[in-house]
Structure formats: C-alpha cells, structure tokens
Design an enzyme around this catalytic site. Structure first.
Site, short mmCIF file in Angstrom:
data_model
loop_
_atom_site.label_atom_id
_atom_site.label_comp_id
_atom_site.label_asym_id
_atom_site.label_seq_id
_atom_site.Cartn_x
_atom_site.Cartn_y
_atom_site.Cartn_z
N ARG A 21 0.86 -1.18 0.00
CA ARG A 21 0.00 0.00 0.00
C ARG A 21 0.90 1.24 0.00
O ARG A 21 1.90 1.29 0.69
CB ARG A 21 -0.93 0.02 1.22
CG ARG A 21 -2.10 -0.95 1.11
CD ARG A 21 -3.08 -0.53 0.01
NE ARG A 21 -4.26 -1.37 -0.06
CZ ARG A 21 -4.39 -2.43 -0.84
NH1 ARG A 21 -3.36 -2.82 -1.59
NH2 ARG A 21 -5.52 -3.12 -0.87
N GLU B 79 -2.95 7.57 -4.51
CA GLU B 79 -3.48 7.10 -5.78
C GLU B 79 -5.01 7.21 -5.81
O GLU B 79 -5.66 7.03 -4.78
CB GLU B 79 -3.05 5.66 -6.06
CG GLU B 79 -3.52 4.63 -5.05
CD GLU B 79 -3.02 3.22 -5.36
OE1 GLU B 79 -3.89 2.37 -5.65
OE2 GLU B 79 -1.81 2.96 -5.30
N HIS C 2 -1.13 0.30 -10.09
CA HIS C 2 -1.75 -0.69 -9.20
C HIS C 2 -2.25 -1.90 -10.00
O HIS C 2 -3.45 -2.21 -10.03
CB HIS C 2 -2.90 -0.08 -8.40
CG HIS C 2 -3.13 -0.77 -7.09
ND1 HIS C 2 -3.50 -0.12 -5.95
CD2 HIS C 2 -3.03 -2.09 -6.74
CE1 HIS C 2 -3.64 -0.97 -4.95
NE2 HIS C 2 -3.36 -2.19 -5.41
#
EC number: 1.1.1.26
Length: 350
Positions: free
Chosen positions: A254, A283, A301
């Site tokens: 993360r 993000e 991602h």
C-alpha cells in the site's frame, strides 16, 4: 420485505457474471447507481422505504469507495441492523475500519490467498527492473535516444543479484512467494522483519532481524506489509536515513506505508537509487515530480490485474456472500475477527 436475503453489490466486476447468476438463485442482488454519493448512500440505508435499509450482506470493490467513501465508523453506525457481513474484493482492506464493524457484530471478509502469486510476480518484475535500471532504458528508448545517446541509450549501469541483501518487510503469504521467486535469479542473502519472528519452518531460510538492523543491511527493501495505524509511514525520512546509500525500494503493498514526499526527496538526493512502485500514497493522484523521475519504475496498481486472479477474487467474494446466506458465516474472515466467538454464533439467512 424480500423473501430472499438481500445482497448489496457495490462496484462492478469483470469476470464474475456466472457466479453472481448462481447467487441470484438464493438471493435478491441489488446495486446502486454509478452516480451515488456517500451522502446519498448514508441517507438511503437509513430510509425504511428504501430497499437498502433491508440489506443483509454487502459486497464491495475498492473502486466503490467513490460512491460510499471509506467503510468507517460513521458508515458502520448508519447501516441497518439487518447487515451481518461485508465481503471485500481484495486482500488489503485498509478502506475498512474493522473495529466499528466488530462492535456491531458485522463480519468482515477479504480474499487473502488468491492475490499472492500475481502480486509476487509484479513485485519481482519491479524489483529486477529497478535494480537493472530498465525503467530508465525504456524511457530513453521511447524518447528516441538510441543510438545517438550511446549503448543502452546512455542508461546508467544496473546491478546483478549476486551479493545483494534483499530485506523483506513483511514475510507473509506474498513475502514468501516473492522470496521463492527471487532465489532462481541468483539472490542468496535474505533478511526479514515482522512484528514477531516466525517459526523456522515458515522462514524459508530467511534471517529474522530487528527493524534497525533491517534498515542498515538491506540493499533492496521489499515492502509487503498491510496498511494500518502501525504501518502508516513506516518508511519515512528518519528510517530512510538509516538505510544504505543507493538502496532500492520496491512496494506492491500500500502506498501510504511509505511517506511519499520523503521517498521523493531521497530519490532526488540519490539516497534511494531507484524504486519499483505499484502503489502510491494518494493514488490515483500521483506526484508529478515522482512520475517524472526516470529512476522510478511505476505501474498503476496492477498487482492483481490478471484474468485468472481477478476471476478467482470475484468468485470468492460471491462464495463468501453465499456462505453467509447458507451458514451465517463468511469463509475468509479478516484476522482481527478470527478469535472472536460471536461469528460462530451467526445463523443462516435462509
């Protein structure tokens, strides 16, 4: 009230149509409009005239946060008393504050095992790319700097795996998959840091060290910890300063585990030589300065962005919902709730 248990499906999926079709045989599956805001959602789940006030199981994707916001205390308290489970499509569930759901005896489930291989593959790609400066070479190739800029478009030399110490921050399912994938490339020196040392059979030959020693010894820092209040900005200006000069950082966990501004500053100074990143602190908003750095090999991602993995994830979420309906219990309850007695007392919904 509906004769079938009501399942609220938040967010779209790509490959789960068949599984959802099967679930609809025993459940009334409802959705919300794409334009729904958090304010609307909180209002409608409290409205006794709205079907949302009768929901018993909620499934959600990470993207659905744009409609509901975080599953925090405010949302947990707003949900109707009929809700017994929240099933999340992902291994990481930092968008859900588990504690307020625990207080309301609402089960929370994730998909912990299915993402390990795909995420580890992505991690190894980023690690090798950052170590060898492949990101720099790719940018210079696209910019048309070959052959004028010289061999390899003038890219700086990268480094081989031999002799490098890989520090795995979080030797869990994904961390172990990364470890086993790296060995055939010639990496031999592995250390790890968890909150507690693992049993030897789970270490896979990886040496446990304290956090300070971990920072000092790692040539490559492999970040694999979940995001929570203990790990937020675990990598920050102070911890980066304790790392080796020219360290390589790879993060597929993360974004907010790393203080992004501190990392950017360290990349600019050369303290961090390169970084492989699949996740970012804010993000989908990404720092323009960070993106402009050629020594950053970044992905949007994509760690679990494969047909096979995504299909399995979506199917497991449906299986969690189905199991709640038939037995009262989710299949993959999150660790914070695994030692609680009350989930075992849950009854079937049919």
């Amino acid at each position: 009230m509906s004769k079938k248990p009501i399942v609220l499906k938040l967010g779209k999926d790509a490959f789960g149509d068949q599984a959802w079709g099967e679930l609809e045989k025993i459940a009334d599956v409802i959705t919300i409009p794409e334009s729904t805001t958090r304010e609307q959602f909180l209002r409608e789940v409290k409205d006794p005239q709205n079907k949302l006030s009768q929901v018993q199981v909620i499934t959600r994707t990470a993207r659905s946060v744009k409609n509901t916001g975080r599953f925090d205390e405010e949302l947990a308290l707003a949900l109707p008393s009929s809700v017994v489970a929240v099933c999340h499509t992902g291994a990481g569930y930092d968008q859900i504050d588990v504690e307020p759901f625990k207080k309301r005896h609402i089960q929370v489930a994730n998909v912990p095992d299915l993402v390990s291989n795909a995420t580890a593959d992505t991690h190894v790609f980023l690690l090798l790319g950052a170590l060898r400066n492949f990101g720099i070479g790719n940018r210079r190739l696209i910019e048309g700097n070959w052959p004028e800029a010289g061999p390899a478009c003038g890219s700086p030399f990268g480094y081989d795996p031999e002799g490098k110490t890989v520090g795995i921050l979080g030797l869990g399912r994904i961390g172990r998959c990364i470890l086993e994938r790296l060995k055939p490339f010639g990496f031999e020196n592995f250390i790890y840091h968890n909150r507690h040392q693992l049993p030897s059979e789970e270490e896979h030959g990886c040496e446990y060290v304290g956090f300070e020693e971990f920072l000092k010894r790692s040539d490559i820092v492999s970040v694999n910890v979940p995001l929570n209040h203990n790990t937020h900005h675990l990598i920050n200006a102070e911890t980066i300063e304790k790392m080796k000069d020219g360290v390589v950082i790879v993060n597929t966990a993360r974004g907010a585990v790393i203080d992004e501004q501190a990392m950017t500053d360290a990349l600019r100074s050369g303290k961090i030589r390169s970084a492989g990143l699949d996740v970012f602190e804010y993000e989908p908003k990404i720092s323009k300065e960070l993106l402009s750095m050629s020594q950053v090999l970044g992905l949007p991602h994509m760690g679990t962005h494969s047909v096979e993995t995504r299909k399995k994830m979506e199917e497991l979420v449906v299986e969690n919902a189905k199991n709640v309906i038939l037995t009262g219990k989710v299949l993959t309850i999150v660790p914070e709730l695994q030692n609680e007695d009350w989930p075992n007392e849950s009854k079937p919904l049919v």
